[in-house]
Design a protein around this motif. Sequence first.
Motif: not given
Length: 102
Positions: A26-49
């Motif tokens: 849960q609470n995942c977000f993706e950081i997209i760069t030209p070279y690589r995509n990163f899947l990151v997750y946080s402890d809560s939706k508030v922190k993720m946002d």
Amino acid sequence: MNSDPAGEILLTEITQVRSVDHREKQNCFEIITPYRNFLVYSDSKVKMDSWVFMINYRSLVLKKKVQENAFLQPRRKLGSRQKSQGNLLSSQRQSFDSAAFT
């Protein structure tokens, strides 16, 4: 959760940050760069946002500053023996020490 930084991403290389639905976490977000995509997750939706907002905001502000600096600096030709002044972005790094990289 491991609190050691797993790596660094140059804010100026980020093209997009967005929340994503992940089947296992849960609470995942993706950081997209030209070279690589990163899947990151946080402890809560508030922190993720908060992460998504701040990474997008800081990336945009830094890119704008770099563009302004490039515009304001006088242009000169580099001779074959002259070296460039280096990468303006080399010291502009942000580590993600409170988010977990997968």
